[in-house]
Design a protein around this motif. Structure first.
Motif, mmCIF file in Angstrom:
data_model
loop_
_atom_site.group_PDB
_atom_site.id
_atom_site.type_symbol
_atom_site.label_atom_id
_atom_site.label_comp_id
_atom_site.label_asym_id
_atom_site.label_seq_id
_atom_site.Cartn_x
_atom_site.Cartn_y
_atom_site.Cartn_z
ATOM 1 N N THR A 66 0.817 -1.212 0.000
ATOM 2 C CA THR A 66 0.000 0.000 0.000
ATOM 3 C C THR A 66 0.851 1.261 0.000
ATOM 4 N N PHE A 67 1.938 1.228 0.789
ATOM 5 C CA PHE A 67 2.759 2.441 0.845
ATOM 6 C C PHE A 67 3.436 2.714 -0.491
ATOM 7 N N ALA A 87 0.892 4.346 -2.662
ATOM 8 C CA ALA A 87 0.734 5.728 -2.182
ATOM 9 C C ALA A 87 1.893 6.597 -2.645
ATOM 10 N N LEU A 106 1.620 9.730 -5.170
ATOM 11 C CA LEU A 106 2.115 11.017 -4.669
ATOM 12 C C LEU A 106 3.147 11.602 -5.629
ATOM 13 N N LEU A 116 -6.115 11.525 -3.243
ATOM 14 C CA LEU A 116 -5.019 10.555 -3.399
ATOM 15 C C LEU A 116 -4.977 9.511 -2.279
ATOM 16 N N PRO A 117 -5.021 9.904 -0.986
ATOM 17 C CA PRO A 117 -5.025 8.850 0.050
ATOM 18 C C PRO A 117 -6.279 7.975 -0.014
ATOM 19 N N THR A 163 -5.910 5.505 -2.851
ATOM 20 C CA THR A 163 -4.934 4.459 -2.493
ATOM 21 C C THR A 163 -5.601 3.352 -1.686
ATOM 22 N N SER A 210 -5.431 3.483 8.079
ATOM 23 C CA SER A 210 -4.414 2.968 7.182
ATOM 24 C C SER A 210 -3.138 3.741 7.512
ATOM 25 N N VAL A 238 -0.588 4.823 4.832
ATOM 26 C CA VAL A 238 -1.131 5.837 3.920
ATOM 27 C C VAL A 238 -1.149 7.202 4.602
ATOM 28 N N GLU A 239 -1.560 7.243 5.856
ATOM 29 C CA GLU A 239 -1.584 8.512 6.573
ATOM 30 C C GLU A 239 -0.178 9.074 6.758
ATOM 31 N N VAL A 270 2.429 8.526 4.644
ATOM 32 C CA VAL A 270 2.931 8.994 3.349
ATOM 33 C C VAL A 270 2.352 10.361 3.008
ATOM 34 N N PHE A 271 1.061 10.551 3.257
ATOM 35 C CA PHE A 271 0.406 11.812 2.895
ATOM 36 C C PHE A 271 0.356 12.801 4.073
#
Length: 329
Positions: free
Chosen positions: A148-149, A152, A156, A194-195, A198, A265, A268-269, A271-272
């Motif tokens: 998942t990352f 993401a 991004l 985007l998040p 993902t 997630s 995901v949180e 990364v963004f």
């Protein structure tokens, strides 16, 4: 009624176990949160202040059972301690400010993914061996197989950095004052694209393939063949006879997904830089913010238990066999 009382009893027993473990685990660790905070100040805090902090965090020299009842009283009255990272902000305030972002982002993305995956799964199972049935499962499993990352980071980089179509971080624009205004709500949606996508694309194939397989198994049942021979309309046969019975395993899986909504997630949180509960949990772990870690784990555990309780009741309404077997157990 017996089944309902059985599930309520199990819920309270599980909540008692979760709360007790949440109380015991920090006390089984060496030291306590007050000494960690004391060490961070590097000698600039007096011993009297340390004793005051220990009393504030509930780590005093009283018997463990007295501390436990004080802890239960704090849970009921909302005194969950103070966050180290945001000292002297209460843990409840940090969680209350982060939880809506996670529920909004992960919750909506999960519900959309479950709904679309289930509908697509019903359709491609009904039209099995068609073009969609051959293409969609394979192509969507490609995204689920990827970390998942990594998805993401790719989104991004492409849509945030190279094309500048979407923002790269945070939940809303810093130039907008938070409030119930149209520009603020549009900014939230814009930053969540985007998040949210993902999370959506990473879980869609699981829901779709699960529903497809359940549908195919149900379509082979004798009562489906009999209903088809009686001339039941295709739409009624697909939804009322087949999908209604095939969807039960999906609901069980949805219960697990609901619990994961609150845990968020996390990657995901991160990364963004999305200010959800997962982002706060990672910051709490890296900053040794024990009260916030404890409060976050408790919220996650209770949300999973309550979500499973609700789904158990829903399953009993959809399938009487579950209610009968649960009442006997």
């Amino acid at each position: 009624m017996k089944y309902f009382l059985h599930r309520v009893g199990f819920l309270f027993l599980s909540m008692f176990a979760a709360v007790t473990l949440n109380f015991l685990l920090p006390r089984m660790m060496p030291g306590n949160p007050a000494t960690v905070l004391f060490a961070k100040f590097q000698g600039r805090m007096t011993p009297q202040a340390l004793h005051a902090l220990e009393a504030e965090f509930g780590f005093n020299h009283k018997p463990l059972i007295d501390q436990y009842f004080s802890y239960l009283g704090g849970l009921v009255t909302g005194h969950w301690g103070l966050s180290f990272n945001y000292y002297p902000t209460p843990v409840t305030s940090v969680i209350a400010s982060s939880l809506p972002w996670t529920i909004g982002l992960v919750g909506i993305s999960t519900i959309i993914s479950v709904f679309m995956g289930t509908i697509i799964g019903i359709y491609i199972a009904w039209r099995r061996k068609g073009i969609l049935d051959s293409v969609l499962p394979t192509s969507l499993m490609f995204f689920q197989a990827m970390p998942t990352f990594w998805v993401a980071l790719m989104l991004l980089y492409i849509f945030g950095f190279l094309l500048s179509w979407f923002p790269m971080s945070h939940a809303y624009s810093n130039s907008i004052v938070p409030g119930m205004s149209g520009s603020y709500l549009l900014s939230i949606l814009y930053h969540a694209v985007l998040p949210g996508f993902t999370i959506f694309i990473g879980s869609l194939s699981g829901w779709m393939i699960g529903m497809r397989n359940n549908m195919i198994n149900t379509l082979g049942e004798d009562y489906i063949v009999f209903a088809e021979a009686k001339g039941i309309s295709p739409a009624r046969l697909m939804f009322s006879y087949t999908a209604r019975n095939a969807i039960l395993p999906q609901i069980t899986s949805f219960a697990i997904a609901l619990g994961n909504v609150v845990s968020g997630s996390i990657l995901v949180e991160m990364v963004f830089s999305y200010p959800g509960i997962g982002y706060q949990l990672v910051n709490a772990v890296t900053g040794e913010d024990y009260p916030l870690i404890q409060g976050t784990f408790l919220i996650i555990a209770l949300s999973v238990l309550i979500a499973n309780f609700i789904v158990d009741l829903l399953l009993s309404r959809l399938d009487p066999r579950v209610r009968r077997e649960g009442a006997v157990a």
